[in-house]
Design a protein around this motif. Structure first.
Motif, short mmCIF file in Angstrom:
data_model
loop_
_atom_site.label_atom_id
_atom_site.label_comp_id
_atom_site.label_asym_id
_atom_site.label_seq_id
_atom_site.Cartn_x
_atom_site.Cartn_y
_atom_site.Cartn_z
N PRO A 8 16.78 0.72 3.84
CA PRO A 8 16.14 -0.80 3.39
C PRO A 8 15.90 -1.80 3.04
N ALA A 9 14.73 -2.55 2.41
CA ALA A 9 15.31 -4.14 2.05
C ALA A 9 13.77 -4.46 1.46
N GLN A 10 14.10 -6.29 1.01
CA GLN A 10 13.23 -6.55 0.29
C GLN A 10 12.19 -7.42 1.23
N GLY A 11 11.46 -7.60 1.12
CA GLY A 11 10.19 -8.43 1.66
C GLY A 11 10.00 -8.75 0.60
N THR A 12 8.81 -9.81 0.85
CA THR A 12 7.97 -11.22 0.41
C THR A 12 6.69 -11.16 0.92
N VAL A 13 5.87 -10.78 -0.22
CA VAL A 13 4.14 -11.12 0.07
C VAL A 13 3.70 -11.94 0.46
N VAL A 14 3.68 -11.86 1.49
CA VAL A 14 3.06 -13.40 2.80
C VAL A 14 1.74 -13.73 2.30
N GLU A 15 0.84 -12.44 2.29
CA GLU A 15 -0.38 -11.75 2.42
C GLU A 15 -1.09 -11.05 1.64
N ALA A 16 -2.24 -11.41 1.22
CA ALA A 16 -2.53 -9.63 -0.29
C ALA A 16 -4.27 -9.61 0.28
N HIS A 17 -4.77 -8.40 0.37
CA HIS A 17 -6.21 -8.20 0.80
C HIS A 17 -6.47 -7.27 0.03
N SER A 18 -7.72 -6.77 -0.52
CA SER A 18 -8.07 -5.73 -1.55
C SER A 18 -9.54 -5.70 -0.52
N GLY A 19 -9.51 -4.53 -0.42
CA GLY A 19 -10.66 -3.37 0.18
C GLY A 19 -11.39 -3.12 -1.00
N SER A 20 -12.76 -1.72 -0.72
CA SER A 20 -12.68 -1.33 -1.53
C SER A 20 -12.55 -0.20 -2.20
N PRO A 21 -13.20 -0.20 -3.82
CA PRO A 21 -12.61 1.56 -4.56
C PRO A 21 -12.31 2.63 -2.80
N ALA A 22 -11.17 3.45 -3.74
CA ALA A 22 -11.32 4.00 -2.74
C ALA A 22 -11.76 5.62 -3.34
N GLY A 23 -12.05 6.62 -3.07
CA GLY A 23 -13.44 7.47 -3.01
C GLY A 23 -15.19 7.02 -4.13
N GLN A 24 -15.40 8.17 -4.15
CA GLN A 24 -16.62 7.79 -4.72
C GLN A 24 -17.08 8.39 -6.42
N GLY A 25 -16.83 7.73 -7.45
CA GLY A 25 -16.32 8.42 -8.82
C GLY A 25 -15.75 8.80 -9.27
N TYR A 35 -1.16 -5.94 2.57
CA TYR A 35 -0.06 -6.59 2.53
C TYR A 35 0.11 -7.20 4.27
N VAL A 36 0.77 -8.82 4.48
CA VAL A 36 1.49 -8.85 5.34
C VAL A 36 2.69 -8.98 4.43
N ILE A 37 4.31 -8.95 5.01
CA ILE A 37 4.94 -8.40 4.11
C ILE A 37 6.53 -9.01 4.83
N GLU A 38 7.18 -10.19 4.57
CA GLU A 38 8.09 -11.17 5.53
C GLU A 38 9.29 -10.30 5.23
N VAL A 39 10.40 -9.75 5.79
CA VAL A 39 12.16 -9.30 5.85
C VAL A 39 12.18 -10.24 6.03
N ARG A 40 13.83 -10.78 6.25
CA ARG A 40 14.64 -10.98 6.99
C ARG A 40 16.18 -10.40 6.90
N LYS A 41 16.13 -10.07 7.80
CA LYS A 41 17.34 -9.01 8.16
C LYS A 41 18.14 -9.20 7.83
N PRO A 42 19.98 -8.48 8.36
CA PRO A 42 20.94 -8.85 7.82
C PRO A 42 21.68 -9.88 8.60
#
Length: 87
Positions: A8-25, A35-42
């Motif tokens: 387990p870790a805590q991460g910070t979202v540094v980039e977010a990109h949204s795609g098309s809806p999943a599924g049809q109907g 997402y690009v997530i940045e985590v600082r290790k112990p």
């Protein structure tokens, strides 16, 4: 960190990109988000990873979220036990 497990870790979202809806109907469409997530290790080392998920709840840039980092490969995923969708 020995072994082959998710840590387990805590991460910070540094980039977010949204795609098309999943599924049809259907009434509810969940977008695939990456997402690009940045985590600082112990140790102080900062690592970045890419995470893709299909969710009705987007995580904004700057949000701190619960993630898991694979101790051997460094792969990241959003912590499945910490997912919350807005109601």
């Amino acid at each position: 960190m020995l072994g082959h497990k998710w840590e387990p870790a805590q991460g910070t979202v540094v980039e977010a990109h949204s795609g098309s809806p999943a599924g049809q109907g259907g009434a509810v469409h969940h977008h695939e988000r990456s997402y690009v997530i940045e985590v600082r290790k112990p140790t102080g080392e900062v690592v970045r990873g890419n995470v893709t998920e299909k969710s009705g709840f987007p995580h904004p840039v700057g949000a701190v979220i619960a993630v898991e980092v694979h101790s051997k490969s460094g792969e990241m995923r959003i912590d499945p036990s910490a997912r919350t969708d807005s109601i």
